[in-house]
Design an enzyme around this catalytic site. Structure first.
Site, PDB file in Angstrom:
ATOM      1  N   THR A  55      -3.075   1.080   2.248  1.00  0.00           N
ATOM      2  CA  THR A  55      -3.678   2.330   2.581  1.00  0.00           C
ATOM      3  C   THR A  55      -3.767   2.297   3.990  1.00  0.00           C
ATOM      4  OG1 THR A  55      -4.846   2.242   0.525  1.00  0.00           O
ATOM      5  CG2 THR A  55      -5.481   4.016   2.185  1.00  0.00           C
ATOM      6  N   TYR A 144      -3.021 -10.437  -3.987  1.00  0.00           N
ATOM      7  CA  TYR A 144      -2.758  -8.866  -4.104  1.00  0.00           C
ATOM      8  C   TYR A 144      -1.310  -8.780  -4.908  1.00  0.00           C
ATOM      9  CZ  TYR A 144      -2.190  -3.912  -2.645  1.00  0.00           C
ATOM     10  OH  TYR A 144      -2.010  -2.680  -2.410  1.00  0.00           O
ATOM     11  N   LYS A 172      -6.684  -8.928  -6.406  1.00  0.00           N
ATOM     12  CA  LYS A 172      -6.488  -7.605  -6.569  1.00  0.00           C
ATOM     13  C   LYS A 172      -5.301  -7.056  -7.483  1.00  0.00           C
ATOM     14  CE  LYS A 172      -5.601  -3.173  -3.755  1.00  0.00           C
ATOM     15  NZ  LYS A 172      -5.299  -2.597  -2.570  1.00  0.00           N
ATOM     16  N   VAL A 214     -10.898  -2.221  -5.119  1.00  0.00           N
ATOM     17  CA  VAL A 214     -10.350  -2.081  -3.986  1.00  0.00           C
ATOM     18  C   VAL A 214     -10.110  -0.560  -3.811  1.00  0.00           C
ATOM     19  CG1 VAL A 214      -8.863  -2.688  -2.008  1.00  0.00           C
ATOM     20  CG2 VAL A 214      -9.791  -4.259  -3.459  1.00  0.00           C
TER      21      VAL A 214
END
Length: 302
Positions: A55, A144, A172, A214
């Site tokens: 992001t 992740y 994540k 998240v």
């Protein structure tokens, strides 16, 4: 409270915001605005912030920009808030350098994405993450997994082996399925803190053992997301479900096209001049922007 949620550690809290990177009119990182936004997100309920992740447009930020941004956010929110740095790369040497730099700047953890494009086998992924963990042994790591962007997936069995490294503490999960959480718990037990990488799957993932999220939507509805998490943990399932259903239109609107295009537009519509994404991403097109504006307006009325 869910026994799974209760038994798992929460090394970074439960609500983490994957923070956007603000740009000014010239396309430069707006460090002053980043500091203000970071403080606002914490005030709105975030336990921690992830800087320079997906992001945050990490692929189009230089390493120097990333280190500067991390330092500004770290200083802005103070020591009581967890700050994670996105330090992943498809070059192990680069990821090691970024991770050790993040530790030096004062990060509380590193979000380390599965290497993208070069599609290593599981043995290569294990060696990659193990080398990073050993290079910064005092820095907690969040692995992740986002196969839709990276082209390969980190298997739960590989994660279990990586937990031999004491600083591999969290994961994540952004594969788009709750089964990923289940398989991770079966392989790794309750010591691995699994975070949803998808706002829309937060509640379903918590029901099978995830500890938090998240989040992208927390830029806009942090307090509601925090309330949903707390309702679930307090055994108020119906209330948590009502928040989940209430927020679904926003969750969908924020992923109508590639993240972070919609959330940056939503922030602009909400009075935060965070600027457009850097190329090759483009601003949200007018039709989608109008629809997003309508979604935000409707949400304000609920």
């Amino acid at each position: 409270m869910s026994s799974a949620a209760e038994s798992s550690p929460t090394p970074f809290g439960r609500l983490l915001t994957a923070m956007v990177t603000p740009f000014d009119a010239d396309g430069c990182v707006d460090l002053a605005l980043a500091g203000r936004l970071a403080r606002y997100l914490v005030d709105e309920g975030s336990d921690g912030l992830v800087v320079c992740g997906t992001t945050g447009e990490s692929p189009t930020l230089s390493w120097q920009e990333q280190h500067q941004l991390l330092g500004v956010v770290r200083q802005a929110v103070g020591p009581g808030v967890k700050v994670l740095a996105g330090t992943g790369s498809n070059s192990t040497a680069e990821a090691i350098e970024a991770t050790t730099q993040a530790a030096a700047v004062g990060a509380d953890g590193a979000l380390v994405v599965v290497p993208y494009y070069n599609k290593p086998p599981q043995e290569g992924l294990e060696a990659h993450f193990r080398a990073i963990a050993q290079a910064a042994p005092e820095l907690p790591l969040m692995l992740y997994n986002i196969p839709g962007r990276t082209g390969c997936s980190l298997a739960p069995a590989t994660v279990a082996r990586l937990m031999e490294c004491p600083n591999v503490v969290s994961f994540k999960a952004a594969s788009g399925t709750t089964d990923e959480v289940t398989q991770l718990r079966l392989q790794c037990g309750s010591k691995l803190a699994v975070y949803s990488g998808d706002d829309g799957l937060l509640l379903p993932m918590m029901s099978v053992g995830a500890v938090g999220v998240v989040s992208v939507a927390s830029h806009l509805v942090g307090r509601r997301l925090k309330a949903m998490i707390e309702a679930y943990l307090n055994g108020q399932g119906a209330l948590a479900l009502s928040y989940h259903e209430q927020l679904q239109p926003l969750f969908k609107a924020l992923f109508v096209t590639t993240n972070p295009i919609p959330v940056k537009a939503a922030l602009e519509l909400s009075g935060w001049p965070v600027g457009s994404p850097r190329l090759p991403l483009l601003p949200l097109d007018p039709v989608m922007r109008d629809a997003l504006s309508n979604t935000l307006t409707a949400l304000c009325q609920t």
